[in-house]
Design a protein around this motif. Structure first.
Motif, PDB file in Angstrom:
ATOM      1  N   ALA A  69      60.051  19.896 -19.151  1.00 28.36           N
ATOM      2  CA  ALA A  69      59.180  19.258 -20.136  1.00 28.36           C
ATOM      3  C   ALA A  69      57.743  19.664 -19.850  1.00 28.36           C
ATOM      4  N   LEU A  70      56.914  19.621 -20.897  1.00 24.75           N
ATOM      5  CA  LEU A  70      55.516  20.025 -20.747  1.00 24.75           C
ATOM      6  C   LEU A  70      54.650  19.185 -21.668  1.00 24.75           C
ATOM      7  N   VAL A  71      53.499  18.748 -21.143  1.00 24.10           N
ATOM      8  CA  VAL A  71      52.507  18.027 -21.942  1.00 24.10           C
ATOM      9  C   VAL A  71      51.173  18.723 -21.774  1.00 24.10           C
ATOM     10  N   SER A  72      50.511  18.961 -22.891  1.00 27.01           N
ATOM     11  CA  SER A  72      49.188  19.585 -22.908  1.00 27.01           C
ATOM     12  C   SER A  72      48.173  18.560 -23.401  1.00 27.01           C
ATOM     13  N   ARG A  73      47.089  18.366 -22.628  1.00 28.41           N
ATOM     14  CA  ARG A  73      46.001  17.465 -23.044  1.00 28.41           C
ATOM     15  C   ARG A  73      44.756  18.288 -23.357  1.00 28.41           C
ATOM     16  N   GLY A  74      44.375  18.305 -24.622  1.00 29.11           N
ATOM     17  CA  GLY A  74      43.188  19.080 -24.995  1.00 29.11           C
ATOM     18  C   GLY A  74      43.298  20.514 -24.531  1.00 29.11           C
ATOM     19  N   GLY A  75      44.491  21.076 -24.642  1.00 27.45           N
ATOM     20  CA  GLY A  75      44.773  22.385 -24.053  1.00 27.45           C
ATOM     21  C   GLY A  75      44.310  23.551 -24.908  1.00 27.45           C
ATOM     22  N   ARG A  76      44.490  24.722 -24.334  1.00 30.25           N
ATOM     23  CA  ARG A  76      44.212  25.977 -25.029  1.00 30.25           C
ATOM     24  C   ARG A  76      45.483  26.811 -25.071  1.00 30.25           C
ATOM     25  N   PRO A  77      46.473  26.388 -25.856  1.00 29.62           N
ATOM     26  CA  PRO A  77      47.731  27.128 -25.900  1.00 29.62           C
ATOM     27  C   PRO A  77      47.563  28.550 -26.392  1.00 29.62           C
ATOM     28  N   ASP A  78      46.506  28.794 -27.170  1.00 32.60           N
ATOM     29  CA  ASP A  78      46.263  30.152 -27.661  1.00 32.60           C
ATOM     30  C   ASP A  78      46.074  31.150 -26.527  1.00 32.60           C
ATOM     31  N   LEU A  79      45.573  30.675 -25.383  1.00 31.23           N
ATOM     32  CA  LEU A  79      45.321  31.572 -24.251  1.00 31.23           C
ATOM     33  C   LEU A  79      46.602  31.980 -23.535  1.00 31.23           C
ATOM     34  N   ALA A  80      47.717  31.310 -23.835  1.00 31.61           N
ATOM     35  CA  ALA A  80      49.005  31.691 -23.236  1.00 31.61           C
ATOM     36  C   ALA A  80      49.576  32.946 -23.886  1.00 31.61           C
ATOM     37  N   SER A 134      62.903  16.552  -0.585  1.00 32.95           N
ATOM     38  CA  SER A 134      62.486  15.247  -1.102  1.00 32.95           C
ATOM     39  C   SER A 134      62.078  15.306  -2.575  1.00 32.95           C
ATOM     40  N   LEU A 135      61.947  16.508  -3.123  1.00 37.11           N
ATOM     41  CA  LEU A 135      61.457  16.665  -4.493  1.00 37.11           C
ATOM     42  C   LEU A 135      62.423  17.383  -5.425  1.00 37.11           C
ATOM     43  N   ASN A 136      63.270  18.252  -4.862  1.00 38.26           N
ATOM     44  CA  ASN A 136      64.024  19.151  -5.734  1.00 38.26           C
ATOM     45  C   ASN A 136      65.258  18.530  -6.391  1.00 38.26           C
ATOM     46  N   ASN A 137      65.460  17.227  -6.183  1.00 35.72           N
ATOM     47  CA  ASN A 137      66.546  16.544  -6.906  1.00 35.72           C
ATOM     48  C   ASN A 137      66.019  15.857  -8.164  1.00 35.72           C
ATOM     49  N   LEU A 138      64.748  16.080  -8.478  1.00 36.62           N
ATOM     50  CA  LEU A 138      64.129  15.495  -9.659  1.00 36.62           C
ATOM     51  C   LEU A 138      63.816  16.585 -10.682  1.00 36.62           C
ATOM     52  N   ARG A 139      64.044  16.284 -11.945  1.00 38.97           N
ATOM     53  CA  ARG A 139      63.658  17.228 -12.987  1.00 38.97           C
ATOM     54  C   ARG A 139      62.138  17.360 -13.011  1.00 38.97           C
ATOM     55  N   LEU A 140      61.672  18.582 -13.226  1.00 38.14           N
ATOM     56  CA  LEU A 140      60.242  18.875 -13.123  1.00 38.14           C
ATOM     57  C   LEU A 140      59.625  19.084 -14.499  1.00 38.14           C
ATOM     58  N   GLY A 141      58.433  18.533 -14.673  1.00 37.15           N
ATOM     59  CA  GLY A 141      57.637  18.774 -15.869  1.00 37.15           C
ATOM     60  C   GLY A 141      56.225  19.182 -15.490  1.00 37.15           C
ATOM     61  N   TYR A 142      55.499  19.737 -16.458  1.00 34.58           N
ATOM     62  CA  TYR A 142      54.097  20.128 -16.264  1.00 34.58           C
ATOM     63  C   TYR A 142      53.201  19.268 -17.150  1.00 34.58           C
ATOM     64  N   PHE A 143      52.051  18.873 -16.594  1.00 32.77           N
ATOM     65  CA  PHE A 143      50.979  18.268 -17.384  1.00 32.77           C
ATOM     66  C   PHE A 143      49.763  19.169 -17.228  1.00 32.77           C
ATOM     67  N   GLY A 144      49.360  19.811 -18.305  1.00 30.45           N
ATOM     68  CA  GLY A 144      48.238  20.743 -18.236  1.00 30.45           C
ATOM     69  C   GLY A 144      47.081  20.285 -19.094  1.00 30.45           C
ATOM     70  N   ALA A 145      45.853  20.455 -18.584  1.00 32.21           N
ATOM     71  CA  ALA A 145      44.652  20.093 -19.329  1.00 32.21           C
ATOM     72  C   ALA A 145      43.790  21.335 -19.543  1.00 32.21           C
ATOM     73  N   SER A 146      43.238  21.458 -20.734  1.00 29.50           N
ATOM     74  CA  SER A 146      42.331  22.558 -21.067  1.00 29.50           C
ATOM     75  C   SER A 146      42.988  23.909 -20.758  1.00 29.50           C
TER      76      SER A 146
END
Length: 223
Positions: free
Chosen positions: A132-143, A101-113
């Motif tokens: 696709a990916l969206v970061s809200r007030g994220g800490r990309p440096d920790l990746a 029911s889900l795997n026919n849709l393109r997947l994105g991530y929404f990450g916070a902090s």
């Protein structure tokens, strides 16, 4: 719109998840909450509601089991273990890829902090699944080193008054591969939690537009 609460089974653990799937959904967004939060985060749910109204499905899931959360409340040791959270998110991504029911849709991530850092780590590990990916007030440096392997188009949303976190974004974003589409959106007057009037609305609209642009078509499983 279909809405269901389910259990995601990964090996020997179970994680609770709330899934909302609008009719004729244009994509699916998996949320990675920030440190000390859960799938009940009111800010993430606010964003998820607007995404649903924009014909985007959402998966809000706990990244920790009840036992792990109990430990983390006392020690805060897991909320900053980005490699662990990234592997957990990648496992949830693999589970989604197995759901008819889900795997026919393109997947994105929404990450916070800190969840945004985990999303970047998981996106680097699943480049063929995360679109696709969206970061809200994220800490990309920790990746850290994972940034060099992120191929998903990435939007980074930061409050203009969240200066310490904003300053961390510039060197982190510079580590993305040259071919990776990315954008930094600075929300005027907003602090880290986007609690100011209209700030979270701006986040939700930016996220909706980004996901609609990059998750806009279904995946064909035909040979």
């Amino acid at each position: 719109m279909q809405q269901v609460t389910t259990l995601i089974r990964l090996g020997g653990i179970e994680l609770s998840a709330d899934i909302a799937l609008p009719d004729y959904a244009k994509g699916l967004v998996l949320f990675a909450h920030g440190s000390g939060s859960s799938r009940h985060s009111p800010r993430n749910r606010y964003v998820a509601d607007l995404l649903n109204r924009g014909k985007l499905g959402t998966v809000l899931t706990d990244l920790l089991t009840a036992e792990e959360e109990s430990v983390d409340i006392r020690t805060a040791e897991l909320r900053f273990d980005i490699d662990f959270l990234g592997r957990r998110l990648a496992g949830i991504t693999d589970w989604i890829a197995l759901q008819p029911s889900l795997n026919n849709l393109r997947l994105g991530y929404f990450g916070a902090s800190t969840g945004a850092a985990a999303a970047l780590v998981a996106a680097a590990e699943r480049p063929n699944i995360v679109h696709a990916l969206v970061s809200r007030g994220g800490r990309p440096d920790l990746a850290k080193e994972a940034l060099k392997h992120v191929l998903a188009p990435s939007l980074f949303i930061v409050g203009a008054e969240d200066r310490a976190v904003l300053d961390l974004h510039y060197p982190a974003i510079a580590q993305l591969p040259p071919q990776t589409e990315h954008k930094l959106e600075i929300v005027g007057g907003a602090t880290h939690l986007f609690e100011e009037p209209g700030a979270l609305d701006r986040v939700a609209v930016l996220a909706r537009n980004w996901f609609q642009a990059y998750l806009g078509r279904r995946i064909s499983h035909r040979a």
